[in-house]
Design an enzyme around this catalytic site. Structure first.
Site, mmCIF file in Angstrom:
data_model
loop_
_atom_site.group_PDB
_atom_site.id
_atom_site.type_symbol
_atom_site.label_atom_id
_atom_site.label_comp_id
_atom_site.label_asym_id
_atom_site.label_seq_id
_atom_site.Cartn_x
_atom_site.Cartn_y
_atom_site.Cartn_z
ATOM 1 N N GLU A 66 34.089 40.392 31.654
ATOM 2 C CA GLU A 66 34.838 41.159 30.655
ATOM 3 C C GLU A 66 36.321 41.098 30.968
ATOM 4 O OE1 GLU A 66 35.234 45.952 29.548
ATOM 5 O OE2 GLU A 66 33.679 45.220 30.900
ATOM 6 N N HIS B 133 37.471 41.680 34.751
ATOM 7 C CA HIS B 133 36.268 42.066 35.500
ATOM 8 C C HIS B 133 35.328 40.868 35.586
ATOM 9 C CE1 HIS B 133 36.745 46.582 35.138
ATOM 10 N NE2 HIS B 133 37.416 46.230 34.051
ATOM 11 N N GLU C 16 43.432 48.808 27.358
ATOM 12 C CA GLU C 16 42.783 50.121 27.417
ATOM 13 C C GLU C 16 43.908 51.124 27.490
ATOM 14 O OE1 GLU C 16 38.617 50.267 29.243
ATOM 15 O OE2 GLU C 16 39.876 49.326 30.766
ATOM 16 N N ASP D 270 39.528 43.185 29.901
ATOM 17 C CA ASP D 270 40.125 44.307 29.189
ATOM 18 C C ASP D 270 41.589 43.996 28.931
ATOM 19 O OD1 ASP D 270 37.823 45.917 29.129
ATOM 20 O OD2 ASP D 270 38.169 46.559 31.183
#
Length: 471
Positions: A230, A246, A235, A232
């Site tokens: 993942e 991640h 956020e 991001d």
């Protein structure tokens, strides 16, 4: 995404999840256009759409209206086992605006946090579609991704998230025969937290050892989780922002169980749950991001993210992730780190991540799962664009906008992440005070504030050159 049990759907009991296809509500995807641009600045418009995740949808019998899941409990007569449940229960279409507060116009997408219509819905998660039946797949190596965002109405405890997950293009439709819904109905979700709150994984009901969440009347966790790498990209709320890769030690969407999901130990799973984050406040610049600050969150701005490779090709090894902002026509370079033991830097590299983990005393699970090269391999295979607005039942979003963890001094390096109070972000408080009635959508109430996240003007171009005009 930092905490486990994140991204939990909190709709009323009638809102649930499935894999068959229901016929009570037509599934009409809201349209959303976006652009593919060349390094020289010429852009081509793409006609896309978004689809609501399966986890937010009504689950009922295939031949009627009876709920297969009520509150946070399965109907055991309809769902005595995973396969029978997948046969008996249907995933229905969505009323995007009326029930979920999801609206689009041209290249603009708006997600309301709480929508009070015939039922109450909290949060949402949507995916960008390439067609009516497949997600748009992005290959990000040596590319730049740009969007405009308005977070002025996102307060403490809220997260307007834009990220990429290595989901299957068809949502698992072709691989799992019991999945009859596919990407058209938002199936196949995965992320680096290996979420176990998904009602269906790989076309089967996740009913084994299902336990209702004591903090939520509508959520729970099952025996299995769904893992994948993942990225991001964004956020954020109006107080804090972070971008975080991640990596996972698995390829694509992968079902997990037990310690593979990190069930008993945070770092025993196949994915890195913490990631390597760059939060300007956490990295020592407390005057960079916020209302009236360098990046002024009281008004819209442009977010630019560049994914550089070691040889500046689309097949090279991911070596750096850069962040740039544009606001009122001014290009704003990302803030520099100002933490003892971390070299001055404003981007994510392997050296930055290693130094940060040491300086903060954090477990370097990022390196344990392959770091940036692993994320780059995921980008090479293709990832799906995810957008959501959510609150956090696991940690009240303190990991993003406050002091976290709360049992150590805030003066310790890496603990202070934003100016929100450690008592903020409690979902029950946020949801009760920030609701919006569907009948008065778009109007601010004297008693209730409208919480929403608004994205627009999507651009994707070869990197790492920045096109400096406003999208």
């Amino acid at each position: 995404m930092f905490p486990t049990a994140a991204l939990t759907a909190l709709a009323v009991a009638a809102i649930a999840r499935a894999q068959q296809v229901g016929t009570q509500t037509p599934e009409v995807h809201p349209t959303l256009s976006w652009e593919t641009c060349s390094a020289g600045g010429s852009c081509t418009s793409n006609s896309g759409s978004v689809v609501l995740d399966a986890n937010w949808r009504w689950l009922h019998t295939t031949d009627g209206y009876t709920n297969c899941y009520t509150g946070n409990t399965w109907d055991t007569s309809l769902c005595p086992d995973a396969t029978t449940c997948a046969t008996n229960c249907a995933l229905d279409g969505a009323d995007y605006e009326g029930t979920y507060g999801v609206t689009s116009s041209g290249n603009s997408l708006k997600l309301n946090f709480v929508t009070n219509g015939a039922n109450t819905n909290v949060g949402s998660r949507v995916y960008l579609m390439a067609s009516n039946t497949e997600y748009e797949m992005f290959k990000l190596l040596n590319q730049e991704f740009t969007f405009d965002v308005d977070v002025s109405n996102l307060g403490c405890g809220l997260n307007g998230a834009l990220y990429f997950s290595e989901m299957s293009a068809d949502g698992g439709l072709s691989e799992y025969p019991t999945n009859k819904a596919g990407a058209q109905y938002g199936t196949g979700y995965c992320d680096s937290q290996c979420p176990r709150d998904l009602k269906f994984i790989n076309g089967l009901a996740n009913i084994g050892n299902w336990t209702g969440d004591s903090n939520s009347a509508n959520s729970g966790t099952g025996e299995f989780g769904s893992c994948c790498s993942e990225m991001d990209v964004w956020e954020a709320n109006s107080f804090s922002a972070a971008f975080t890769p991640h990596p996972c030690s698995v390829t694509g969407q992968t079902e997990c169980s037990g310690d593979q999901c990190g069930a008993t130990s945070r770092y025993s799973g196949v994915c890195d749950p913490d990631g390597c984050d760059f939060n300007s406040f956490r990295m020592g610049d407390t005057s960079f991001y916020g209302d009236g600050l360098t990046v002024d969150t009281s008004k819209p701005f442009t977010v630019v993210t560049q994914f550089l490779t070691s040889d500046n090709t689309t097949t090279g090894t991911l070596s750096e992730i850069r962040r740039i902002y544009v606001q009122d026509g001014v290009v704003i370079q990302n803030s520099n780190s100002n933490i003892a033991g971390v070299d001055t830097a404003n981007s994510i590299t392997e050296d930055f991540c290693t130094q940060q983990k040491t300086a903060f005393g954090d477990t370097n699970d990022f390196e344990n799962h392959g770091g940036l090269p692993t994320i780059g391999e995921s980008f090479g295979r293709g990832v799906v664009l995810v957008l959501s607005v959510w609150d956090d039942y696991a940690a009240n979003m303190l990991w993003l906008d406050s002091d976290y963890p709360t049992d150590v001094p805030a003066t310790n390096p890496g603990v202070a992440r934003g100016t929100c109070a450690t008592t903020s972000g409690v979902p029950a408080d946020v949801e009760s005070t920030e609701a919006i009635d569907a009948r008065s959508r778009g109007q601010h109430s004297k008693r209730r504030r409208l919480y929403q996240c608004h994205w627009r003007s999507w651009r994707w171009r070869p990197g790492p050159s920045l096109h400096c005009d406003r999208p």
